[in-house]
Design an enzyme around this catalytic site. Sequence first.
Site, PDB file in Angstrom:
ATOM      1  N   ASP D  17       0.944  -1.243  -0.017  1.00  0.00           N
ATOM      2  CA  ASP D  17       0.189   0.058  -0.054  1.00  0.00           C
ATOM      3  C   ASP D  17       0.868   1.166   0.193  1.00  0.00           C
ATOM      4  OD1 ASP D  17       1.123   0.331   2.563  1.00  0.00           O
ATOM      5  OD2 ASP D  17      -0.800  -0.371   3.663  1.00  0.00           O
ATOM      6  N   THR D  59     -14.898 -24.384   2.324  1.00  0.00           N
ATOM      7  CA  THR D  59     -14.818 -24.109   3.791  1.00  0.00           C
ATOM      8  C   THR D  59     -14.886 -22.643   3.947  1.00  0.00           C
ATOM      9  OG1 THR D  59     -12.650 -23.947   3.920  1.00  0.00           O
ATOM     10  CG2 THR D  59     -13.975 -26.232   4.619  1.00  0.00           C
ATOM     11  N   LYS D  90     -19.443 -28.765  13.671  1.00  0.00           N
ATOM     12  CA  LYS D  90     -19.581 -28.090  12.527  1.00  0.00           C
ATOM     13  C   LYS D  90     -18.406 -27.358  11.972  1.00  0.00           C
ATOM     14  CE  LYS D  90     -24.567 -29.119  11.674  1.00  0.00           C
ATOM     15  NZ  LYS D  90     -25.643 -28.281  10.919  1.00  0.00           N
TER      16      LYS D  90
END
Lengths: 139, 139, 139, 139
Positions: D17, D59, D90
């Site tokens: 940047d 995922t 989960k």
Amino acid sequence: MSKTVVYEVEVMFGDCDPAGIVFFPNFSKWMDASSLNFFVKCGVPPWRELVKTTGIIGTPLLEIHTKFMRPATYGERLQIHTSVTEWRDKVLIHKHVVMRGDTVLCEGTETRAFCIKHPDDPTRIKAIPVPEDIKALCS
Amino acid sequence: MSKTVVYEVEVMFGDCDPAGIVFFPNFSKWMDASSLNFFVKCGVPPWRELVKTTGIIGTPLLEIHTKFMRPATYGERLQIHTSVTEWRDKVLIHKHVVMRGDTVLCEGTETRAFCIKHPDDPTRIKAIPVPEDIKALCS
Amino acid sequence: MSKTVVYEVEVMFGDCDPAGIVFFPNFSKWMDASSLNFFVKCGVPPWRELVKTTGIIGTPLLEIHTKFMRPATYGERLQIHTSVTEWRDKVLIHKHVVMRGDTVLCEGTETRAFCIKHPDDPTRIKAIPVPEDIKALCS
Amino acid sequence: MSKTVVYEVEVMFGDCDPAGIVFFPNFSKWMDASSLNFFVKCGVPPWRELVKTTGIIGTPLLEIHTKFMRPATYGERLQIHTSVTEWRDKVLIHKHVVMRGDTVLCEGTETRAFCIKHPDDPTRIKAIPVPEDIKALCS
């Protein structure tokens, strides 16, 4: 006269490079967004809708040509003036002019083809003739 | 009550990943842009101006924490609601809530420090106490 | 015969778009990285060093021209073959060929100028003649 | 002891940047690439293959938490050390440590869920229990 649609972007800090100016591939990203905006504003559904009815997954780039005249930096608002300058059998030519108000910063052309998933191999894509209805909407 | 400033972005095709949704680091990019916009809207000059008068080069991140609740996709307009929830000696805590209209998509905090070029080594940076005038403008 | 330097990149998930293929401006980013790598491998210091001794801040792009032949996707390793095909007074022309092993994916040229901060206005930049020592190192 | 897989990236000019250092969301992008590399190196097929046999599209991130200790700049090679520190019903928790040789630059955790297209609405996604075979490969 071809239709021209203007798409506006605000330059973010993260769009700029260590020279403090817009990292040039972002101009290509914005032209791409302006191309999609052009089609949507002309009445063509977004690709994720169009794919369901026509199989068209988008208009991948075959070729780009861009000239960079003046830099831009974060906090500035830029306008991308987009039109189609030519329709061929299987490709269209976009012209994009990136302006900051009255100042031209960058100009580019894109050669794009309408593509579907290849019927024989879903991992490949295949150009199709420019759909007449899309051409009519965008001219 | 702390000031809240809203920054709007339009999601581009190139912001999305093969799952068709915003590639999550872009939420961080937009929060960063919204942080800068927050300071500017509160009356703080952009970093490239501020560095000339105060030496402050920006507010690098020390830490981020983000929760992703709902995806977004291209063509959508999102609003990032940004405030400062805490001022410590050398850091501030930003809260950003990314919304699509009334729907919360993503929430995050950023811990930032005001930094100058290190006086002994210009290749390094150094945190300074939060400037009182900036704190006053932004609270 | 001009020198050719090869730069390798591995395509990341976040480099790809909703079509599952590399978002095309990333090819420009990689060509840019390959240009810098070319100079470094030829013996030119990185810009952040060179600026201290010569004032040169880099080689901003004046023009790019890119043809996209075949897509790439994440997990693939690509090789960018980079050379200088022409030296003019104030610009050089890079050629980049992006390959995946023996397959050409994309070809492009870049027109670049060596630039310094403008002596009258540090917010602008100014092209200078190609330094002879750099030309000698890279030819 | 959990498996640790190291993924290497070379910082490009376009990753940095206006402060001359890596724009921080790129660390998230690299951690994401390192997560995918982790699964592949453990023997899990890439998502574009897995979706065909299991419906798993990837995922997606539920949450990230990252600390930035030291900056990096272009031309540097970084190593991302990635492991799974916790498996829940989960979700899984990834830990990523970004190093430049022996120096820690950045540390982060990611909370991820294995997801499929929602059976009732293909525009939404749905978390599924962590597949036992994937868990076995990665532990």
